[in-house]
Design a protein around this motif. Structure first.
Motif, PDB file in Angstrom:
ATOM      1  N   THR A   1      33.760  32.850  48.083  1.00 34.59           N
ATOM      2  CA  THR A   1      33.797  34.106  49.388  1.00 34.59           C
ATOM      3  C   THR A   1      34.422  34.758  48.667  1.00 34.59           C
ATOM      4  OG1 THR A   1      33.935  31.961  50.827  1.00 34.59           O
ATOM      5  CG2 THR A   1      33.288  34.159  52.045  1.00 34.59           C
ATOM      6  N   PHE A   2      35.317  35.376  48.427  1.00 42.98           N
ATOM      7  CA  PHE A   2      36.220  36.895  48.237  1.00 42.98           C
ATOM      8  C   PHE A   2      35.031  37.536  47.058  1.00 42.98           C
ATOM      9  CE2 PHE A   2      38.914  39.797  46.118  1.00 42.98           C
ATOM     10  CZ  PHE A   2      39.357  39.525  46.767  1.00 42.98           C
ATOM     11  N   CYS A   3      34.786  36.655  46.403  1.00 40.74           N
ATOM     12  CA  CYS A   3      34.032  37.061  45.351  1.00 40.74           C
ATOM     13  C   CYS A   3      32.495  37.878  45.920  1.00 40.74           C
ATOM     14  CB  CYS A   3      33.846  36.731  44.113  1.00 40.74           C
ATOM     15  SG  CYS A   3      35.242  36.442  42.908  1.00 40.74           S
ATOM     16  N   PHE A   4      31.983  37.043  46.598  1.00 41.31           N
ATOM     17  CA  PHE A   4      30.930  37.713  47.290  1.00 41.31           C
ATOM     18  C   PHE A   4      30.841  38.521  48.277  1.00 41.31           C
ATOM     19  CE2 PHE A   4      27.950  37.444  50.528  1.00 41.31           C
ATOM     20  CZ  PHE A   4      26.425  37.584  50.180  1.00 41.31           C
ATOM     21  N   VAL A   5      31.986  38.632  48.961  1.00 39.06           N
ATOM     22  CA  VAL A   5      32.137  39.728  50.032  1.00 39.06           C
ATOM     23  C   VAL A   5      32.428  41.025  49.393  1.00 39.06           C
ATOM     24  CG1 VAL A   5      34.133  41.115  51.576  1.00 39.06           C
ATOM     25  CG2 VAL A   5      33.256  38.674  51.889  1.00 39.06           C
TER      26      VAL A   5
ATOM     27  N   PHE B   1      28.465  45.606  41.940  1.00 45.41           N
ATOM     28  CA  PHE B   1      28.792  45.126  40.024  1.00 45.41           C
ATOM     29  C   PHE B   1      30.140  46.372  39.465  1.00 45.41           C
ATOM     30  CE2 PHE B   1      24.914  42.389  40.619  1.00 45.41           C
ATOM     31  CZ  PHE B   1      25.775  41.381  40.891  1.00 45.41           C
ATOM     32  N   THR B   2      29.715  47.335  40.005  1.00 46.78           N
ATOM     33  CA  THR B   2      30.939  48.436  39.243  1.00 46.78           C
ATOM     34  C   THR B   2      32.137  48.394  39.456  1.00 46.78           C
ATOM     35  OG1 THR B   2      30.377  50.418  41.005  1.00 46.78           O
ATOM     36  CG2 THR B   2      28.531  49.869  39.080  1.00 46.78           C
ATOM     37  N   ASN B   3      33.253  48.182  38.843  1.00 48.29           N
ATOM     38  CA  ASN B   3      34.774  48.831  38.718  1.00 48.29           C
ATOM     39  C   ASN B   3      35.124  47.252  39.519  1.00 48.29           C
ATOM     40  OD1 ASN B   3      36.939  49.163  38.925  1.00 48.29           O
ATOM     41  ND2 ASN B   3      37.199  51.054  40.255  1.00 48.29           N
ATOM     42  N   PHE B   4      34.555  46.375  39.683  1.00 49.05           N
ATOM     43  CA  PHE B   4      34.697  45.154  40.219  1.00 49.05           C
ATOM     44  C   PHE B   4      36.268  44.623  40.275  1.00 49.05           C
ATOM     45  CE2 PHE B   4      35.992  40.123  40.904  1.00 49.05           C
ATOM     46  CZ  PHE B   4      34.934  40.163  41.748  1.00 49.05           C
ATOM     47  N   GLY B   5      37.280  44.715  39.847  1.00 50.33           N
ATOM     48  CA  GLY B   5      38.607  44.613  39.521  1.00 50.33           C
ATOM     49  C   GLY B   5      38.862  45.813  40.737  1.00 50.33           C
ATOM     50  N   GLY B   6      39.382  47.359  40.619  1.00 55.49           N
ATOM     51  CA  GLY B   6      39.406  47.636  41.469  1.00 55.49           C
ATOM     52  C   GLY B   6      39.232  47.975  42.555  1.00 55.49           C
ATOM     53  N   ASN B   7      37.725  47.483  42.714  1.00 51.70           N
ATOM     54  CA  ASN B   7      37.276  46.602  44.162  1.00 51.70           C
ATOM     55  C   ASN B   7      37.816  45.780  44.458  1.00 51.70           C
ATOM     56  OD1 ASN B   7      35.447  49.641  44.205  1.00 51.70           O
ATOM     57  ND2 ASN B   7      34.259  48.450  43.563  1.00 51.70           N
TER      58      ASN B   7
ATOM     59  N   GLU C   1      40.284  45.133  48.526  1.00 49.34           N
ATOM     60  CA  GLU C   1      39.471  44.302  49.311  1.00 49.34           C
ATOM     61  C   GLU C   1      40.051  43.676  49.548  1.00 49.34           C
ATOM     62  OE1 GLU C   1      36.828  43.446  51.410  1.00 49.34           O
ATOM     63  OE2 GLU C   1      36.250  45.459  50.991  1.00 49.34           O
ATOM     64  N   LEU C   2      41.232  42.996  48.647  1.00 47.06           N
ATOM     65  CA  LEU C   2      42.742  42.263  49.142  1.00 47.06           C
ATOM     66  C   LEU C   2      43.510  42.860  49.623  1.00 47.06           C
ATOM     67  CD1 LEU C   2      44.148  39.583  48.001  1.00 47.06           C
ATOM     68  CD2 LEU C   2      45.116  40.348  46.119  1.00 47.06           C
ATOM     69  N   GLU C   3      43.590  43.948  49.442  1.00 48.10           N
ATOM     70  CA  GLU C   3      44.745  44.944  50.851  1.00 48.10           C
ATOM     71  C   GLU C   3      43.775  44.536  51.771  1.00 48.10           C
ATOM     72  OE1 GLU C   3      47.292  45.930  49.676  1.00 48.10           O
ATOM     73  OE2 GLU C   3      47.808  45.166  47.868  1.00 48.10           O
ATOM     74  N   SER C   4      43.319  45.238  52.175  1.00 48.90           N
ATOM     75  CA  SER C   4      42.247  45.264  53.105  1.00 48.90           C
ATOM     76  C   SER C   4      42.481  43.374  53.845  1.00 48.90           C
ATOM     77  CB  SER C   4      40.512  44.785  53.286  1.00 48.90           C
ATOM     78  OG  SER C   4      39.961  44.786  54.532  1.00 48.90           O
ATOM     79  N   VAL C   5      42.353  43.023  53.038  1.00 52.49           N
ATOM     80  CA  VAL C   5      41.955  40.623  53.715  1.00 52.49           C
ATOM     81  C   VAL C   5      43.971  41.091  54.374  1.00 52.49           C
ATOM     82  CG1 VAL C   5      42.747  38.919  53.322  1.00 52.49           C
ATOM     83  CG2 VAL C   5      40.951  40.484  52.424  1.00 52.49           C
ATOM     84  N   LYS C   6      44.747  41.476  53.381  1.00 49.08           N
ATOM     85  CA  LYS C   6      46.364  41.554  53.656  1.00 49.08           C
ATOM     86  C   LYS C   6      47.127  41.993  55.435  1.00 49.08           C
ATOM     87  CE  LYS C   6      48.264  41.357  48.943  1.00 49.08           C
ATOM     88  NZ  LYS C   6      49.386  41.284  48.078  1.00 49.08           N
TER      89      LYS C   6
END
Length: 60
Positions: free
Chosen positions: A17-21, A28-34, A38-43
Motif C-alpha cells: 500500500t505504501f509503494c502504491f501511494v 516512477f521517477t526518483n522512487f527512493g527520494g519520494n 512520504e515516510l516523513e509525511s506518514v511519521k
C-alpha cells in the motif's frame, strides 16, 4: 504458525500500500527520494515526525 503467517501478510499489505501511494502521488521517477518524503509525511501524521519549535523567533 497461523499468527506468524497473518503478521507476514499484514506487513506485506502495508508495504504494498505504501509503494502504491508513492507511485500514485509521485510517479516512477526518483522512487527512493519520494518514498522518504512520504515516510516523513506518514511519521508526521501519526505523531512520530520531527516537531518544529515555535518558541524561538526566526533569525534576522
Amino acid at each position: 504458525m497461523a499468527l506468524l503467517r497473518s503478521l507476514f501478510w499484514f506487513a506485506l499489505f502495508i508495504a504494498s500500500t505504501f509503494c502504491f501511494v508513492v507511485l500514485f502521488e509521485h510517479g516512477f521517477t526518483n522512487f527512493g527520494g519520494n518514498a522518504q518524503k512520504e515516510l516523513e509525511s506518514v511519521k508526521t501524521m501519526i505523531g512520530l515526525g520531527a516537531k518544529k519549535d515555535k518558541a524561538t523567533p526566526p533569525a534576522k
